[in-house]
Every structure is written in structure tokens, then in C-alpha cells.
Design a protein around this motif. Structure first.
Motif, short mmCIF file in Angstrom:
data_model
loop_
_atom_site.label_atom_id
_atom_site.label_comp_id
_atom_site.label_asym_id
_atom_site.label_seq_id
_atom_site.Cartn_x
_atom_site.Cartn_y
_atom_site.Cartn_z
N VAL A 158 0.95 -1.27 -0.18
CA VAL A 158 -0.11 0.06 0.05
C VAL A 158 0.85 1.23 -0.26
N GLU A 159 0.90 2.00 -1.12
CA GLU A 159 1.74 2.97 -1.35
C GLU A 159 1.24 4.42 -0.58
N GLY A 160 1.98 5.16 0.48
CA GLY A 160 1.73 6.25 1.05
C GLY A 160 2.43 7.36 0.54
N VAL A 161 2.16 8.66 0.95
CA VAL A 161 2.78 9.72 0.46
C VAL A 161 4.40 9.63 0.77
N GLU A 162 5.06 9.01 1.79
CA GLU A 162 6.35 8.98 2.15
C GLU A 162 6.87 7.46 2.29
N GLU A 163 6.19 6.48 2.34
CA GLU A 163 6.42 5.34 2.46
C GLU A 163 5.61 3.99 1.86
#
Length: 101
Positions: free
Chosen positions: A52-57
Motif C-alpha cells: 500500500v503506497e503512502g505519501v512517504e512510505e
């Protein structure tokens, strides 16, 4: 890994887990069956790993389901046991990935 691909994972003393890939998106997800050699041959669980891609990780989400196939009296023990097994493996994976980046 490919759809229908099989895995064999020996672990512990004389233990063996087996399964087959039932769904895959090579960039974001893999779902596979899981069966211990000591389980009834008709019983298996399903593991799904999702990135699951987040903004920073990016987060790895692990869902291990199918416990309702087991007798009620053993479900809690199995869930806790597998939780205790997944936790250290995922911690090792995290360390490996952080060292690799």
C-alpha cells in the motif's frame, strides 16, 4: 510467482507448509493458500500480502484468513500462534529492506 504456482516451506522441527498462488498483481499483491502438513487435507487458509503506497512510505499489509474452517476450540490458538510467527518474520523483512535501500 505465477498463478497456480506452488510453494513448499519447511520450518521448525519436521514442519512443512504448502500452498498455491490464487491471485497476483506482480507490483502490488500476492494471495496464496496455506496448509500445514498436520492439517486435514481439505483444510487450508489464505494469505494475502499487499503493498500500500503512502505519501512517504509503502506499507506491507498481511491478511491471513480462513480460520473459520477449523473447529471453534482451536481457532483462537491458531490465530495467536500464526500471529506470533508472522511478527518476527515481518520484523526481519523490515530490517532487510531498510538495509537494502
Amino acid at each position: 510467482p505465477d498463478m497456480g504456482g506452488a510453494f513448499y516451506e519447511p520450518w521448525g522441527k519436521d514442519q512443512l507448509a504448502t500452498g498455491k498462488v490464487v491471485d497476483i498483481d506482480i507490483d502490488t499483491m500476492i494471495k496464496f493458500t496455506w496448509r500445514e502438513k498436520t492439517w486435514n487435507s481439505s483444510i487450508y487458509t489464505v494469505c494475502e500480502f499487499q503493498l500500500v503506497e503512502g505519501v512517504e512510505e509503502t506499507t506491507l499489509k498481511v491478511v491471513h484468513s480462513g480460520w473459520e474452517k477449523f473447529p471453534k476450540e482451536s481457532q483462537k490458538q491458531l490465530i495467536e500462534g500464526f500471529g506470533e510467527g508472522w511478527d518476527p518474520l515481518l520484523a526481519k523483512l523490515k530490517v532487510y529492506l531498510e538495509r537494502s535501500s
